[in-house]
Design a protein around this motif. Structure first.
Motif, short mmCIF file in Angstrom:
data_model
loop_
_atom_site.label_atom_id
_atom_site.label_comp_id
_atom_site.label_asym_id
_atom_site.label_seq_id
_atom_site.Cartn_x
_atom_site.Cartn_y
_atom_site.Cartn_z
N LEU A 158 101.06 6.25 88.28
CA LEU A 158 102.13 6.84 88.15
C LEU A 158 102.20 6.66 86.61
N SER A 159 102.97 8.51 86.30
CA SER A 159 103.59 8.10 85.00
C SER A 159 104.24 7.13 84.24
N PRO A 160 103.62 6.34 82.84
CA PRO A 160 105.39 5.78 82.57
C PRO A 160 106.73 6.09 83.04
N LEU A 161 107.27 7.43 82.79
CA LEU A 161 108.35 8.05 83.36
C LEU A 161 108.82 7.88 84.74
N GLY A 162 108.05 8.17 85.97
CA GLY A 162 108.11 7.96 87.23
C GLY A 162 107.74 6.27 87.40
N PHE A 163 107.35 5.02 86.79
CA PHE A 163 107.55 4.34 87.18
C PHE A 163 108.34 3.55 86.76
N GLY A 164 109.61 4.06 85.53
CA GLY A 164 110.21 3.76 84.92
C GLY A 164 111.72 3.85 86.00
N ALA A 165 111.54 5.17 86.83
CA ALA A 165 112.14 5.57 87.88
C ALA A 165 112.27 3.88 89.18
N LEU A 166 110.87 4.69 89.11
CA LEU A 166 110.73 3.27 90.41
C LEU A 166 111.41 2.17 89.85
N ASP A 167 110.35 1.76 88.53
CA ASP A 167 111.34 0.54 88.30
C ASP A 167 113.10 0.43 88.69
N GLY A 168 113.19 1.46 87.60
CA GLY A 168 115.04 1.86 87.77
C GLY A 168 115.64 1.31 89.15
N HIS A 219 101.85 3.85 100.28
CA HIS A 219 101.34 4.28 99.41
C HIS A 219 101.01 6.11 98.47
N SER A 220 102.44 6.30 98.59
CA SER A 220 102.97 7.31 97.66
C SER A 220 104.35 6.90 97.13
N LEU A 221 104.16 7.44 96.15
CA LEU A 221 105.43 7.26 95.09
C LEU A 221 107.40 7.16 96.59
N GLY A 222 107.09 8.39 97.43
CA GLY A 222 108.66 8.30 97.86
C GLY A 222 108.62 7.51 98.41
N PRO A 223 107.22 6.54 99.89
CA PRO A 223 107.47 5.27 101.06
C PRO A 223 107.66 4.45 99.77
N VAL A 224 107.11 4.25 98.88
CA VAL A 224 107.10 3.16 98.01
C VAL A 224 108.11 3.15 97.42
N GLY A 225 108.94 3.91 97.11
CA GLY A 225 110.87 3.79 96.39
C GLY A 225 111.71 2.90 98.12
N VAL A 226 111.58 3.44 98.89
CA VAL A 226 112.22 3.57 100.13
C VAL A 226 111.72 1.91 100.34
#
Length: 450
Positions: free
Chosen positions: A65-75, A120-127
């Protein structure tokens, strides 16, 4: 002052009560319900911090993940908790069963831990993270309300400090467990997530067995919270009526609560999340990846040692002073990251300042809120301020991740530091000492009683 009145309520100057023979008996400084809740938080934080310690590296280095992607997930990780926290607080006050709502929250978080093994990807981890934070949001306000309602008013800073110290013991042990698992177990991250799930279940079991169901649920009124024994120990007290949404919304008419909510929100807008702070430390100092899970230990160790002294100091000198001093220490940490990145002692200094920041703010804020709202709306009041703060930190994560992606770590941190300086100045003005809510004394009696 807005953040807390330094004088205790009438009749609450000392935590004493009469023994059966008429002699004075000193009540315990920390209620048994607080110790039980602290044990639950300790176990749960071992579970949560095992995941939190490895999650930034897992997402950025492992999933790319990029810092922007991580920032969105952390948010999302913080924002969902903020939105649900208000619901949890109001439900606890409405059904008059703080333990039930807290238990649902702890249980939901425990159920989500095994799901990380399948994501193991951004979507499922975010959920999964959103569901886990939903559990945290549900439990936070009812738990803090139980602490405040089980503690004399003049000792609430100390009680929250004891709870946060026990909670932080878990935060200290969690990264250690993650570090050893990553270095010894096959499957690395999956092993961490699996062990975390087992520990989380243990926390729920302890909550159900050892936290009193009626702790802190005494009758509403100005004397609630000033008795050294939990109100549930008084069987003849009438059970308070359930609150409605109109009463909850009416809390915003309280000037002190509005001031607290405003300042918590402003300061949250410029408080860089823990995960980003540790990533900044690695970026600025070149710390190797295998040592990354140990970074939270520095913060947790300082927090653990100073949470109780900071809470007691806030009870003694005023919560406004301690709260604002904590943010000044965080600002000093930002400054070190900006202007002393090549100093060998930088990681240690920043982590010490980070721990001091939490010791001076994390328990002091809910203790201050508890002093401004009636007992029957205690969880709702705590949730209102906590929601504003968490939503602000959600916005900060998004903005900081975007700024890091566009301009780099240094300019992003400089912007956060400048914003924190301005917001702290505003908070210092809003939380300035003010006359108490009761009628002021005549000017000809400057030395009268407070």
């Amino acid at each position: 002052m807005y953040l807390a009145d330094r004088s205790a309520p009438a009749g609450a100057k000392t935590a004493r009560q009469n023994a059966p023979d008429g002699g004075p008996v000193r009540a315990p400084a920390v209620a048994s319900a607080v110790l039980a809740l602290g044990t639950v938080s300790l176990i749960t934080d071992v579970s949560s911090e095992m995941v939190t310690a490895v999650l930034p590296l897992y997402l950025v280095a492992g999933l790319g993940l990029s810092p922007l992607g991580f920032g969105a997930l952390d948010g999302v990780y913080n924002g969902v908790s903020a939105l649900v926290q208000l619901t949890g607080g109001h439900l606890a006050d409405r059904v008059r069963n703080h333990k039930l709502i807290a238990g649902i929250g702890y249980g939901l978080s425990a159920l989500c831990k095994p799901l990380l093994l399948l994501a193991h990807s951004l979507g499922p981890v975010g959920v999964v993270l959103a569901l886990e934070r939903t559990g945290k949001g549900l439990r936070t306000a009812p738990r803090d309300a139980l602490i405040s309602l089980s503690t004399p008013a003049e000792l609430q800073g100390r009680a929250f400090g004891v709870h946060r110290a026990m909670d932080t013991t878990g935060a200290l042990l969690g990264p250690l467990a993650a570090f050893f698992i990553l270095n010894t177990a096959v499957g690395g991250y999956d092993a961490v997530f699996g062990v975390s799930a087992c520990v989380a279940v243990l926390g729920v079991v302890v909550l159900m067995l050892f936290v009193p169901s009626g702790a802190g649920l005494g009758p509403p009124g100005p004397d609630v919270g000033t008795s050294p024994r939990p109100a549930a120990a008084q069987p003849d007290s009438p059970k308070p009526a359930a609150v409605n949404l109109r009463e909850a919304v009416a809390l915003l008419r309280l000037p002190r609560l509005r001031a607290l909510a405003l300042c918590a929100t402003l300061l949250g807008l410029t408080t860089v999340s823990d995960a980003f702070l540790y990533l900044l430390l690695q970026d600025r100092t070149g710390i190797r990846e295998q040592w990354f899970p140990l970074l939270p230990l520095g913060t947790a160790a300082v927090f653990l040692m100073l949470a109780v002294p900071a809470g007691a100091l806030a009870d003694r000198i005023g919560r406004r002073t301690v709260f604002l001093a904590g943010h000044a220490l965080l600002l000093a940490g930002y400054g070190l990251l900006l202007w002393a990145p090549h100093q060998p002692a930088l990681p240690y200094l920043v982590l010490v300042l980070h721990g001091l920041f939490y010791a001076a703010t994390d328990g002091v804020l809910p203790a201050a809120v508890a002093a401004t709202v009636p007992a029957k709306l205690r969880a709702t009041g705590i949730a209102l301020v906590g929601t504003g703060q968490a939503l602000a930190r959600f916005g900060c994560s998004l903005a900081f991740g975007a700024a890091w992606t566009l301009w780099g770590a240094g300019p992003a941190l400089a912007g956060a530091a400048a914003g924190l300086c301005c917001c702290a100045a505003v908070a210092g003005f809003v939380l300035r000492p003010a006359a108490p809510d009761t009628a002021p004394e005549p000017a000809r009696h400057p030395r009268g009683t407070r």
